[in-house]
Design an enzyme around this catalytic site. Structure first.
Site, PDB file in Angstrom:
ATOM      1  N   CYS A 277       6.862   3.427   3.196  1.00  0.00           N
ATOM      2  CA  CYS A 277       7.496   2.955   1.959  1.00  0.00           C
ATOM      3  C   CYS A 277       8.349   4.046   1.330  1.00  0.00           C
ATOM      4  CB  CYS A 277       6.427   2.504   0.961  1.00  0.00           C
ATOM      5  SG  CYS A 277       5.541   1.020   1.451  1.00  0.00           S
TER       6      CYS A 277
ATOM      7  N   GLU B 156       1.658  -0.628  -5.225  1.00  0.00           N
ATOM      8  CA  GLU B 156       2.621   0.303  -4.617  1.00  0.00           C
ATOM      9  C   GLU B 156       3.454  -0.526  -3.658  1.00  0.00           C
ATOM     10  OE1 GLU B 156       4.651   2.054  -2.270  1.00  0.00           O
ATOM     11  OE2 GLU B 156       2.924   2.954  -1.269  1.00  0.00           O
TER      12      GLU B 156
END
Length: 471
Positions: free
Chosen positions: A278, A244
């Site tokens: 993120c 990720e």
């Protein structure tokens, strides 16, 4: 005297020969001493996990579910301690969308995964043969976690591994290791020795973990450049990977948007955790027709959000976690200003010892400006004007990133049409940065490989075994 933390290997507290000071990013005060692990510590942790896997993989599904429920209970019991420690070393506020919120996420994800299952799938049951698909654990899972949501992301990595019969060696960020060290110590106490282990140290230790031949899978959350290094080091042993990686999430505000009503959602979509997320909103494209109103509504809402030491009541945003990230945000905003960018709010570092950068809204910028093109990972949002929707969609899609995106407006048909054209692993409508344990999450392009959460996420910790027998 500062508290000294230790690694947990094979169920035991393990000291190191040397320690490093971890300081509070809000005031530079000493939080605790972190052990500097060595290659020998890593080898011991992997060996312990490998040995524990022999028995843990054979434990019943219900026993592993019970173990996850026991972990959830432990996290609830120790939430005050862990949340306080998290605020001290990471900087986020204790209240609001801060440390207690993060611990709540840890408990919620753990409890959800405890209730998941991987039943045998019958592919054929006919007169001549019966074919079954079984899900089998991989082995030792290596986890490398970042500094922005250190405890919750650790739980995202660890709990699906434990639930599916794997064992774990986790290496947290050297910026925020203390909460993870303490949390793994607590988790390990309700598991057999060696099922979950933690080693701490510099980045090289993570590289050694990702290349270790006895590690069957690596789960990494972090930047794209580091993710590429993890993938390369894992290639020699063909490890399974879940990556990720970074995001530079675009949001498009349509001309019919009720921006005054949507301002709060836009703000928290961009500035949750002081922008250190993120999947946060990082580029805002706004139509000419509502541009000035959007800027005014955002500035008005943002001006009322208190920022300061996370341990002080009332603060809803904290500092940047480390000096490197603090300097990067300053650099990107100054670059934008040097290319004609105008700050509606903020734009100058706050005085004091901490890494505080104010909520900053920057207009009069375009694609090609670093603040627009690069992931800033901080409380600075570029607001870009557009007049043609097709052009805005093209610009939103025109990057290497593809983690999340969002579209904001009133007409449902148009919102869905735009959402279908945006290139991202998750596209939100009239919201941003919302995740849930039952919804798969992952990026496309260079924002990631594989998914977490949901059924697809837990399956990623297993391999498929087909049993094919005649009837």
């Amino acid at each position: 005297m500062a508290r000294t933390f230790e690694m947990t290997i094979n169920g035991q507290r393990v000291p190191a020969d040397s320690y490093v000071e971890i300081k509070n990013p809000a005031n530079r005060s000493l939080v605790g001493l972190c052990p500097i692990g060595t290659r020998e510590h890593l080898e011991a942790a992997v060996a312990a996990a490998k040995q524990a896997f022999v028995s843990w993989r054979a434990v019943s599904d219900e026993r592993r579910a019970e173990a996850c429920r026991a972990i959830a209970a432990t996290l609830i019991e120790h939430t005050p301690e862990l949340a306080t420690l998290l605020t001290q070393e990471q900087g986020k506020p204790l209240k609001g969308l801060g440390s207690e919120f993060e611990l709540g996420g840890c408990v919620g994800w753990t409890s959800f995964v405890a209730g998941q299952s991987l039943p045998v799938k019958v592919l054929e049951d006919g007169p001549k043969s019966r074919i079954e698909q079984h899900r089998m654990p991989i082995g030792v899972v290596g986890s490398i976690t970042p500094w922005n949501w250190p405890l919750m992301i650790a739980i995202w990595h660890i709990i699906p591994a434990v639930r599916t019969g794997n064992t774990v060696v986790i290496k947290p960020s050297p910026f925020t290791p203390l909460g993870t060290l303490r949390m793994i110590e607590l988790i390990s106490a309700v598991l057999p020795p060696g099922v979950v282990n933690v080693v701490t140290g510099e980045d090289q230790l993570g590289a050694e973990l990702s290349s270790h031949p006895d590690v069957g899978k690596i789960v990494f959350t972090g930047s794209i450049p580091t993710g590429k290094k993890v993938m390369a080091s894992a290639a020699a042993s063909l490890k399974a990977l879940t990556l990720e990686l970074g995001g530079n999430d675009a949001a498009i505000v349509l001309p019919d948007a009720d921006v005054e009503r949507l301002a709060e959602g836009l703000f928290w979509g961009a500035f949750i955790n002081s922008g250190q997320t993120c999947g946060a909103l990082k580029r805002l494209y706004v139509h000419d027709r509502v541009f000035d109103r959007t800027c005014a509504a955002l500035a008005n809402f943002a001006s009322r959000i208190p920022m300061g030491d996370g341990s002080e009541p009332g603060n809803l945003l904290g500092p940047l976690q480390n000096e490197r990230q603090y300097r990067r945000v300053i650099e990107l905003v100054e670059d934008a200003k040097s290319h004609g960018g105008r700050t509606l709010l903020g734009g100058t570092p706050l005085a004091g010892e901490g890494y505080f950068y104010p909520i900053t809204l920057v207009t009069d910028v375009e694609d090609g400006t670093r603040l627009v093109d690069e992931e800033q990972f901080g409380p600075a949002l570029p607001i870009v004007r557009y007049s043609d929707l097709d052009d805005a969609i093209q610009r939103a899609n025109g990057t290497q990133f593809g983690l999340c995106a969002s579209v904001w407006g009133s007409d449902r048909k148009t919102l869905r049409e735009v959402a279908e054209r945006l290139e991202a692993g998750t596209v939100f409508i009239n919201k941003h940065a919302e995740i849930a344990p039952h919804v798969p999450f992952g990026g496309i392009k260079q924002s990631g490989l594989g998914v977490e959460f949901g059924q697809e996420g837990i399956e990623a910790y297993t391999t498929i075994k087909i049993i094919n027998e005649p009837v």
